[in-house]
Design an enzyme around this catalytic site. Structure first.
Site, mmCIF file in Angstrom:
data_model
loop_
_atom_site.group_PDB
_atom_site.id
_atom_site.type_symbol
_atom_site.label_atom_id
_atom_site.label_comp_id
_atom_site.label_asym_id
_atom_site.label_seq_id
_atom_site.Cartn_x
_atom_site.Cartn_y
_atom_site.Cartn_z
ATOM 1 N N CYS A 89 57.400 19.335 -10.725
ATOM 2 C CA CYS A 89 56.223 18.711 -10.200
ATOM 3 C C CYS A 89 56.192 17.349 -10.265
ATOM 4 O O CYS A 89 56.448 16.675 -11.285
ATOM 5 C CB CYS A 89 55.310 19.486 -11.037
ATOM 6 S SG CYS A 89 53.331 19.117 -10.550
ATOM 7 N N HIS A 97 56.920 5.595 -6.154
ATOM 8 C CA HIS A 97 58.049 6.246 -6.924
ATOM 9 C C HIS A 97 57.869 7.647 -6.325
ATOM 10 O O HIS A 97 58.973 8.327 -6.225
ATOM 11 C CB HIS A 97 57.703 6.413 -8.296
ATOM 12 C CG HIS A 97 58.560 6.877 -9.446
ATOM 13 N ND1 HIS A 97 57.961 8.180 -9.875
ATOM 14 C CD2 HIS A 97 59.788 6.826 -9.597
ATOM 15 C CE1 HIS A 97 59.208 8.752 -10.455
ATOM 16 N NE2 HIS A 97 60.168 7.637 -10.564
ATOM 17 N N ARG A 136 48.486 25.526 -7.981
ATOM 18 C CA ARG A 136 49.932 26.516 -7.388
ATOM 19 C C ARG A 136 50.799 27.240 -8.382
ATOM 20 O O ARG A 136 51.744 27.522 -8.108
ATOM 21 C CB ARG A 136 50.692 25.529 -6.417
ATOM 22 C CG ARG A 136 49.919 24.927 -5.258
ATOM 23 C CD ARG A 136 50.253 23.684 -4.634
ATOM 24 N NE ARG A 136 49.720 23.612 -3.353
ATOM 25 C CZ ARG A 136 48.456 23.080 -3.321
ATOM 26 N NH1 ARG A 136 47.614 22.951 -4.273
ATOM 27 N NH2 ARG A 136 47.913 22.810 -1.960
#
Length: 165
Positions: A89, A97, A136
């Site tokens: 994740c 980044h 999710r």
């Protein structure tokens, strides 16, 4: 696979591995553990639900998302499982980044899949907010770990149907 496009689950239509000795390795980044742990639990629960023995599903942990591809390569070379699932994740921040990490994991996974040795299922959440990730990882939008397990079985079955000669 988009959650909104999924066909409703029922016992008759559940996809099961063609190989009775189906083996899968789940590689999970520990960065954002509260999310990646839920993804891994979703995948493991799906495998259990469709009758894959617990000992045929291994879990490998790596520090972060960038390390997922390296671990997948090592697992493929040493274990030769029927499928590999990478779970991570990455939540967008104020620096580029996010883009570097997502690009590297995406390209690395694509490269492994292009080799065609073992299907590597892309289970990297790339989201703008933590809430989107939670949605999710067992929240409002289901569990992408479960969907990754479904994809692992489908791609393993495809490998059996179209063996490399």
């Amino acid at each position: 696979m988009s959650t909104s496009l999924r066909i409703k689950d029922n016992k008759e239509n559940e996809l099961r591995p063609v190989k009775s000795d189906f083996r899968c390795v789940i590689i999970k980044a520990v960065w954002n553990e509260h999310i990646t742990g839920a993804l891994a639990a979703g995948a493991q629960e799906h495998f259990k639900k469709i009758g894959v023995p617990e000992e045929n599903v291994s879990l490998v942990e790596v520090p972060g998302a960038v390390e997922l591809v390296y671990a997948a390569r090592r697992v493929i070379d040493s274990e030769r499982p029927d499928a590999v699932i990478i779970l991570g994740c990455v939540i967008r921040g104020d620096t580029p980044h996010f883009d570097y990490v997502c690009d590297n994991v995406t390209l690395g996974t694509a490269r492994l899949n292009a080799e065609g040795r073992v299907p590597v299922i892309f289970g990297l959440l790339t989201v703008d907010t933590e809430q989107q990730a939670l949605d999710r990882a067992g929240g409002l939008l289901g569990n992408k770990g479960t969907e990754a397990a479904e994809a692992a079985v489908a791609m393993s079955n495809l490998s059996v149907a179209f063996p490399v000669r």
